[in-house]
Design a protein around this motif. Sequence first.
Motif: not given
Length: 204
Positions: A50, A93, A166
């Motif tokens: 993150l 997210y 990601e």
Amino acid sequence: MTASPAIDAMLAPQAAAAADDSAEALHVRAAQAGDMAAFEWIVRQHEEKLFGFCCRWLRCVEDAREVCQDVFVRAWQALPEFEGRARLSTWLYQIALNLCRDRAKSRSARQRESTTTIDHLEEQPACPQNAPDANAEWRSEMQKLERGLALLPEKLRAALMLSAMEGLSHEECAQVLNCSVRGTEGRIYRARQMLLQWWNEESQ
């Protein structure tokens, strides 16, 4: 994506490194009951990825660090309402993206001395290692990629970053973006096409 091995490696979907789902589910239930140690376990599992996402979105280490901390504050406050319909990482997210957008808007009128390029971040996410003689080329390509990403419309940039950088599936991206899977796939496709066109024009 391009003829550049470095850019292909950067944008290729990455294998998820998420914690074991059953172990995470146990810690989520414990944290929902108020177990701070269980929540700290969750933080350790997710904070690195993150933080990397926040760095890439905000391009400012100080802002990214503050936003990443805020993500987990918000998550702790909202965790009792988390029903597990999406993966915990997807939910985190979503919080991170919303906070990054808010932070970017709030700082739009000011310029930070700490704003920097990806390759100068103090705690940048790990990238594939190159031979020493390839480091200069890699840094140059990362700087170029960063410029190209910054030029994409926000919706397209978010979809591409979540998917290619990601490692989220299209279904997970759709949940984060509050968009249909088909719509998400369209955004990713358009983002890749726009970035590739820009890249080729810059290379001429």
